[in-house]
Each structure stands twice: as C-alpha cells, then as structure tokens.
Design a protein around this motif. Structure first.
Motif, PDB file in Angstrom:
ATOM      1  N   LEU A  38      20.246  47.524  45.922  1.00 46.94           N
ATOM      2  CA  LEU A  38      21.027  48.557  45.248  1.00 46.94           C
ATOM      3  C   LEU A  38      20.246  49.860  45.084  1.00 46.94           C
ATOM      4  N   LYS A  39      18.919  49.811  45.245  1.00 40.40           N
ATOM      5  CA  LYS A  39      18.093  51.023  45.145  1.00 40.40           C
ATOM      6  C   LYS A  39      17.976  51.731  46.490  1.00 40.40           C
ATOM      7  N   VAL A  40      18.419  51.063  47.564  1.00 39.18           N
ATOM      8  CA  VAL A  40      18.274  51.611  48.908  1.00 39.18           C
ATOM      9  C   VAL A  40      19.496  52.449  49.254  1.00 39.18           C
ATOM     10  N   GLN A  41      19.233  53.701  49.622  1.00 40.20           N
ATOM     11  CA  GLN A  41      20.313  54.598  50.019  1.00 40.20           C
ATOM     12  C   GLN A  41      20.552  54.488  51.523  1.00 40.20           C
ATOM     13  N   GLU A  42      19.467  54.487  52.297  1.00 36.14           N
ATOM     14  CA  GLU A  42      19.571  54.333  53.742  1.00 36.14           C
ATOM     15  C   GLU A  42      18.209  54.004  54.320  1.00 36.14           C
ATOM     16  N   ILE A  93      12.372  53.981  54.172  1.00 34.56           N
ATOM     17  CA  ILE A  93      13.461  53.500  53.326  1.00 34.56           C
ATOM     18  C   ILE A  93      13.749  54.616  52.331  1.00 34.56           C
ATOM     19  N   ILE A  94      14.953  55.142  52.374  1.00 34.84           N
ATOM     20  CA  ILE A  94      15.347  56.199  51.434  1.00 34.84           C
ATOM     21  C   ILE A  94      15.862  55.506  50.179  1.00 34.84           C
ATOM     22  N   LEU A  95      15.208  55.792  49.056  1.00 35.09           N
ATOM     23  CA  LEU A  95      15.519  55.149  47.780  1.00 35.09           C
ATOM     24  C   LEU A  95      16.193  56.125  46.836  1.00 35.09           C
ATOM     25  N   ASN A  96      17.032  55.592  45.969  1.00 36.31           N
ATOM     26  CA  ASN A  96      17.612  56.384  44.896  1.00 36.31           C
ATOM     27  C   ASN A  96      17.172  55.707  43.601  1.00 36.31           C
ATOM     28  N   ILE A  97      16.182  56.308  42.952  1.00 41.23           N
ATOM     29  CA  ILE A  97      15.595  55.748  41.734  1.00 41.23           C
ATOM     30  C   ILE A  97      15.941  56.663  40.568  1.00 41.23           C
ATOM     31  N   SER A  98      16.796  56.200  39.693  1.00 41.79           N
ATOM     32  CA  SER A  98      17.203  56.975  38.517  1.00 41.79           C
ATOM     33  C   SER A  98      17.651  58.383  38.895  1.00 41.79           C
ATOM     34  N   GLY A  99      18.423  58.484  39.950  1.00 41.06           N
ATOM     35  CA  GLY A  99      18.950  59.784  40.349  1.00 41.06           C
ATOM     36  C   GLY A  99      18.010  60.599  41.217  1.00 41.06           C
ATOM     37  N   ARG A 100      16.763  60.157  41.419  1.00 37.35           N
ATOM     38  CA  ARG A 100      15.804  60.858  42.279  1.00 37.35           C
ATOM     39  C   ARG A 100      15.813  60.188  43.646  1.00 37.35           C
ATOM     40  N   VAL A 101      15.866  60.970  44.691  1.00 37.07           N
ATOM     41  CA  VAL A 101      15.842  60.437  46.043  1.00 37.07           C
ATOM     42  C   VAL A 101      14.440  60.623  46.597  1.00 37.07           C
ATOM     43  N   MET A 102      13.885  59.548  47.174  1.00 39.64           N
ATOM     44  CA  MET A 102      12.550  59.614  47.760  1.00 39.64           C
ATOM     45  C   MET A 102      12.467  58.643  48.923  1.00 39.64           C
ATOM     46  N   GLY A 103      11.471  58.852  49.768  1.00 44.18           N
ATOM     47  CA  GLY A 103      11.296  57.991  50.926  1.00 44.18           C
ATOM     48  C   GLY A 103      10.047  57.143  50.793  1.00 44.18           C
ATOM     49  N   MET A 104      10.090  55.965  51.400  1.00 49.61           N
ATOM     50  CA  MET A 104       8.969  55.028  51.353  1.00 49.61           C
ATOM     51  C   MET A 104       8.735  54.535  52.786  1.00 49.61           C
ATOM     52  N   VAL A 105       7.553  54.846  53.352  1.00 49.64           N
ATOM     53  CA  VAL A 105       7.236  54.417  54.707  1.00 49.64           C
ATOM     54  C   VAL A 105       6.722  52.981  54.667  1.00 49.64           C
ATOM     55  N   ASP A 150       9.352  45.567  41.694  1.00 46.10           N
ATOM     56  CA  ASP A 150      10.197  46.359  40.800  1.00 46.10           C
ATOM     57  C   ASP A 150      10.020  47.819  41.216  1.00 46.10           C
ATOM     58  N   ILE A 151      10.833  48.274  42.154  1.00 43.61           N
ATOM     59  CA  ILE A 151      10.657  49.594  42.755  1.00 43.61           C
ATOM     60  C   ILE A 151      10.888  50.712  41.743  1.00 43.61           C
ATOM     61  N   ASP A 152      11.736  50.480  40.736  1.00 43.83           N
ATOM     62  CA  ASP A 152      11.930  51.487  39.678  1.00 43.83           C
ATOM     63  C   ASP A 152      10.609  51.758  38.969  1.00 43.83           C
ATOM     64  N   LYS A 153       9.963  50.685  38.516  1.00 36.90           N
ATOM     65  CA  LYS A 153       8.697  50.828  37.795  1.00 36.90           C
ATOM     66  C   LYS A 153       7.622  51.433  38.679  1.00 36.90           C
ATOM     67  N   LEU A 154       7.552  50.967  39.912  1.00 40.93           N
ATOM     68  CA  LEU A 154       6.523  51.452  40.822  1.00 40.93           C
ATOM     69  C   LEU A 154       6.677  52.943  41.088  1.00 40.93           C
ATOM     70  N   MET A 155       7.880  53.370  41.418  1.00 39.15           N
ATOM     71  CA  MET A 155       8.087  54.771  41.774  1.00 39.15           C
ATOM     72  C   MET A 155       8.107  55.703  40.571  1.00 39.15           C
ATOM     73  N   SER A 156       8.219  55.154  39.363  1.00 41.45           N
ATOM     74  CA  SER A 156       8.180  56.033  38.190  1.00 41.45           C
ATOM     75  C   SER A 156       6.858  55.892  37.448  1.00 41.45           C
TER      76      SER A 156
END
Length: 168
Positions: A38-42, A93-105, A150-156
């Motif tokens: 659910l955190k993956v946008q594309e 992997i394009i992620l959408n974390i709490s409304g922020r979009v970021m990429g993860m190689v 926990d990608i939310d915790k990691l990316m924030s």
C-alpha cells in the motif's frame, strides 16, 4: 486501509496486525525484503538521477516524475551492503509515505506476497542492515524468508530527514 496501531516490543505492528497484508518483495544484495504494498505508488526501471551537491552519498539525487521532483535513496549505499551495481534488474520503487513521494533504489523486485499470521515471526534482536527499529518481523513462505521493513518509520527517521529538505 489503515494499519492497526497495536505494536510489539520492537515498536512495529504485531504479526496478527499485518497478517493478510500484501508485501512487495525486493532484494538488496543476497537478502530479500518486504514492504507494505500500500506504500508503493509504482515501480520504474533505474534511470540516471540528478545529483544534489553536498547530499549524503546514499541520496542518489532527484528525478522528475511527471512534473514532481522526487528524491531517490540508494538502499545498498544507505545500509553498507556492498557496491551497488546498476543493471537491467535495478529498479526504483516509488513510495508514498505520509503524502511524501520518494524513490528507493533496490537490486530487483520479485513479487507481491500475502502473509498469514502464522507466516509472520518476530524479528530477532541482532545486527541487520536495517536497525531492529525499522523491522516488522520475518515473513516465511516455504523455504523463503522476507525481512519485513516498516518503510514509514525508515523513511521518516532522522537521518532520512535530509530528504525532506532536498525535495522542497
């Protein structure tokens, strides 16, 4: 769909809370990881990024995704998992974390897996590339094991806070 807020000692969701959730499996080096689908946008093929001066090495730079400037983090560099190799399997992997979009190689993605409560085990307290604060547990599928992040915790987390300033 909202993930229930009950947690285990490690601070992440407990096995029964995440069971039945779908996880995107990806590899970094020889390990296989899973993040909440659910955190993956594309998912995109790896393409050259625009470097940002004075950014930490793990922040590869930024890309323009349909008019939105997105910071891109290389997870192999971030977690000292050897020298990254960019080939036909490397993806962002394009992620959408709490409304922020970021990429993860990552090195590659394999599939999306649904885990039952019996398949999710607590993460052992030991030195993994991802600190135990960022681990939900271990997902077991036959002979396969996914390290659930926990990608939310990691990316924030505080060291990722630099991403916020780069994307602004």
């Amino acid at each position: 769909m909202q993930v229930p807020s009950s947690t285990v000692a490690g601070g992440g969701p407990s096995g029964k809370d995440i069971a039945g959730h779908e996880f995107l499996a990806f590899t970094l080096g020889s390990e296989e990881y899973g993040i909440d689908i659910l955190k993956v946008q594309e998912i995109r093929g790896y393409e050259a990024v625009t470097r940002i001066a004075n950014a930490p090495e793990f922040i590869k730079g930024v890309i323009n995704l349909r008019g939105i400037i997105i910071p891109v983090v290389d997870m192999r560099i971030k977690f000292n998992l050897g020298t990254p190799v960019y080939d036909q399997f490397t993806v962002v992997i394009i992620l959408n974390i709490s409304g922020r979009v970021m990429g993860m190689v990552v090195d590659s993605v394999s599939d999306v897996t649904t885990l039952t409560p019996e398949q999710v085990k607590p993460a052992p307290e030991m030195g993994t590339a991802f600190g135990s604060d960022y681990l939900i547990g271990l997902g077991t599928i036959d002979e396969r094991m996914l390290i659930l992040v926990d990608i939310d915790k990691l990316m924030s987390s505080s060291d990722m806070g630099l991403i916020e300033s780069l994307a602004s």
